[in-house]
Design a protein around this motif. Structure first.
Motif, PDB file in Angstrom:
ATOM      1  N   THR A   1     -10.012   8.081  -7.668  1.00  0.00           N
ATOM      2  CA  THR A   1     -10.476   7.288  -6.539  1.00  0.00           C
ATOM      3  C   THR A   1     -11.690   6.441  -6.905  1.00  0.00           C
TER       4      THR A   1
ATOM      5  N   GLN B   1     -10.654   0.387  -4.088  1.00  0.00           N
ATOM      6  CA  GLN B   1      -9.728   1.510  -3.924  1.00  0.00           C
ATOM      7  C   GLN B   1      -8.706   1.545  -5.053  1.00  0.00           C
TER       8      GLN B   1
ATOM      9  N   TYR C   1       0.811  -1.217   0.000  1.00  0.00           N
ATOM     10  CA  TYR C   1       0.000   0.000   0.000  1.00  0.00           C
ATOM     11  C   TYR C   1       0.849   1.274   0.000  1.00  0.00           C
TER      12      TYR C   1
ATOM     13  N   SER D   1     -15.524  -3.904  -3.590  1.00  0.00           N
ATOM     14  CA  SER D   1     -15.240  -4.206  -2.186  1.00  0.00           C
ATOM     15  C   SER D   1     -15.497  -5.678  -1.886  1.00  0.00           C
TER      16      SER D   1
ATOM     17  N   ASP E   1      -4.386   7.379   0.190  1.00  0.00           N
ATOM     18  CA  ASP E   1      -5.471   8.296   0.550  1.00  0.00           C
ATOM     19  C   ASP E   1      -5.145   9.746   0.204  1.00  0.00           C
TER      20      ASP E   1
ATOM     21  N   LYS F   1      -4.797   2.048  -5.651  1.00  0.00           N
ATOM     22  CA  LYS F   1      -3.569   1.965  -4.864  1.00  0.00           C
ATOM     23  C   LYS F   1      -2.469   2.835  -5.472  1.00  0.00           C
TER      24      LYS F   1
ATOM     25  N   TRP G   1      -5.492  -1.661  -8.633  1.00  0.00           N
ATOM     26  CA  TRP G   1      -6.719  -1.159  -8.011  1.00  0.00           C
ATOM     27  C   TRP G   1      -7.569  -2.357  -7.602  1.00  0.00           C
TER      28      TRP G   1
END
Length: 508
Positions: free
Chosen positions: A469, A357, A310, A350, A459, A359, A346
């Motif tokens: 995103t 997300q 990450y 989910s 983030d 990455k 990515w």
């Protein structure tokens, strides 16, 4: 990140002198250079909205389009890997893949006639696909039916190449006949190629890709890609389009951010095999067979470290590695993707353990794409910096225009390690860039950076102040940070300040 709140390093100013025209060593770069590879076992999860919703995954579509609108090229995307080689074909299977997609790269796996039509869910990206056919399946009818489905579902015009097999030097733990006998591999590979060409009406000419060695795990029992092409009948019929190879940074190397991002380590690592292999294929048949890294990543499944997977350091390494690979003559790279794993670029939807997300490594692809630019004429060269030994700094120039001879962009990579955990103010490197066009009075600079530094997740990672995103479904969100600036140019010279663990792209 506040670019005006940086602590200048007490050292000589680094200098980068841009040649007025492209040096002879500059390499022409394909606009399809930056790409991804999908592990066959979880490919459907990147195409579908979710494991339970078979509609198209717009997030994946948008992320891919955002890369290639920056180069103007068609995506060159591979579907295969370990599971692409161990898979079995079943013409009676009604679902695309059985068992249902998971994250494992081991165990039995079957695909059928509804597998390759999954590519149609990503039709808006207009990809050139590199589908893989099993080398290890010993039933010829399976490969033939698989090839027929590939051609029918994807179409010959949308096939970049057809790969046969995956990492043959790993067969039998580096002791199987495909590893120890290059001619054995060549003969069996071409037998499969002949059979599937006849079955699927694939025209003669270069369309196949191989051998797909685990280049980062070469052992004394193994032959190499140059061995195969130079000393066997592998390419006797001229049907090989790409010499493909695989590369994982953490295999056989320290896998910590501070070591990984150093340019000197990237060069030393790549020069073990990538550099000599690229040099071989540059001269082999006058460069007609392109050397293509169709599966790369930081870590394999067996070396996975979640924190590193990450970390922003993966983006820093990714940019420097790709730009250096360009200068070596590598035709294209594909970053490996496995759903729900540490190898993701990515996470397309989910799961119970991993949220959807983007990455950090995706930001490396965006940055590389911006550096390449549109037009299809870009040439790239590395520039040795002045007042800097290049251990933690690298510089590259992209030349564009009708003759590929006009300096268009300069990449400045400050690969000194910094993270919030280090404490103190973030150091920076001052770089004087000279040799710029005399008529230029200012230049735009976009930064790839994270305000927390090299170990942070994505983030707060931005390129040019933008993010891509899941919340935006992969579309660019501008103005997230103020990391696009304008610098003055006087007498062909500009001064650029780059935070440690950050990369600047200067647009001329």
């Amino acid at each position: 990140m506040r670019l005006d709140h940086l602590a200048a390093r007490a050292s000589a100013v680094t200098t980068v002198s841009v040649p007025a025209s492209a040096p002879a060593s500059a390499v022409l770069i394909s606009p399809s250079f930056p790409g991804v590879s999908f592990e066959l076992s979880t490919f459907s999860l990147y195409c579908q909205k979710s494991p339970t919703d078979s509609s198209a995954n717009q997030y994946s579509i948008n992320l891919i389009e955002e890369i290639y609108k920056r180069t103007g090229g068609r995506p060159l995307l591979r579907v295969g890997g370990t599971t692409g080689d161990t898979v079995t074909w079943n013409s009676a299977l009604t679902q695309p893949i059985s068992p249902a997609p998971g994250t494992s790269q081991t165990g039995s796996l079957t695909i059928g006639p509804n597998f390759w039509p999954l590519t149609k869910l990503l039709a808006p990206i207009n990809a050139l696909w590199v589908p893989q056919i099993s080398y290890t399946d010993t039933v010829p009818a399976h490969a033939e039916a698989n090839a027929q489905s590939i051609v029918s579902a994807i179409g010959l015009d949308n096939i970049g190449a057809i790969e046969i097999g995956n990492e043959p030097n790993e067969y039998g733990g580096h002791t199987g006949p495909s590893a120890t006998g290059a001619q054995y591999f060549a003969t069996r590979f071409q037998s499969i190629a002949t059979n599937v060409s006849e079955a699927a009406s694939i025209p003669s000419g270069p369309i196949f890709a191989g051998p797909g060695l685990a280049g980062e795990d070469q052992q004394s029992t193994d032959w190499t890609a140059p061995d195969l092409f130079a000393n066997t009948t592998f390419d006797a019929t001229g049907n090989i389009k790409y010499a493909v190879d695989h590369w994982y940074r953490c295999v056989g190397n320290p896998c910590v951010p501070a070591h990984m991002i150093l340019h000197s380590n990237t060069v030393a690592d790549a020069n073990k095999r990538i550099q000599p292999y690229a040099a071989f294929f540059k001269s082999y048949k006058n460069g007609q067979v392109k050397y293509y890294l169709d599966e790369i990543n930081i870590q394999t499944g067996g070396t996975s470290n979640q924190t590193l997977a990450y970390a922003f350091s993966t983006a820093l390494y990714g940019v420097d590695f790709m730009l250096y690979a360009m200068t070596l003559g590598v035709a294209a790279v594909n970053w490996e993707q496995v759903y729900n794993s540490n190898q993701n670029v990515w996470q397309p939807s989910s799961s119970s353990t991993v949220p959807a997300q983007t990455k950090n490594i995706y930001y490396a692809l965006i940055t590389a794409a911006e550096f390449i630019g549109t037009g299809g004429t870009t040439k790239v060269v590395e520039i040795a910096p002045g007042n800097n030994d290049g251990t933690a700094f690298s510089a590259y120039v992209a030349y564009a225009g009708s003759s590929s001879n006009t300096p268009a962009r300069v990449a400045l990579c400050n690969l000194n390690y910094w993270d919030l955990s280090v404490g103190g103010s973030r150091p920076s490197q001052t770089v004087t860039v000279s040799g710029l066009p005399a008529s230029l009075t200012s230049a735009t600079v976009k930064y790839l950076t994270n305000p927390g530094g090299a170990v942070q997740n994505a983030d707060h990672t931005t390129f040019g102040g933008s993010q891509w995103t899941f919340a935006s479904l992969g579309k660019e969100v501008t103005g997230v940070q103020s990391t696009t600036v304008t610098v003055s140019v006087s007498n062909g010279q500009a001064t650029v300040t780059i935070p440690d663990s950050a990369i600047a792209i200067v647009y001329l």
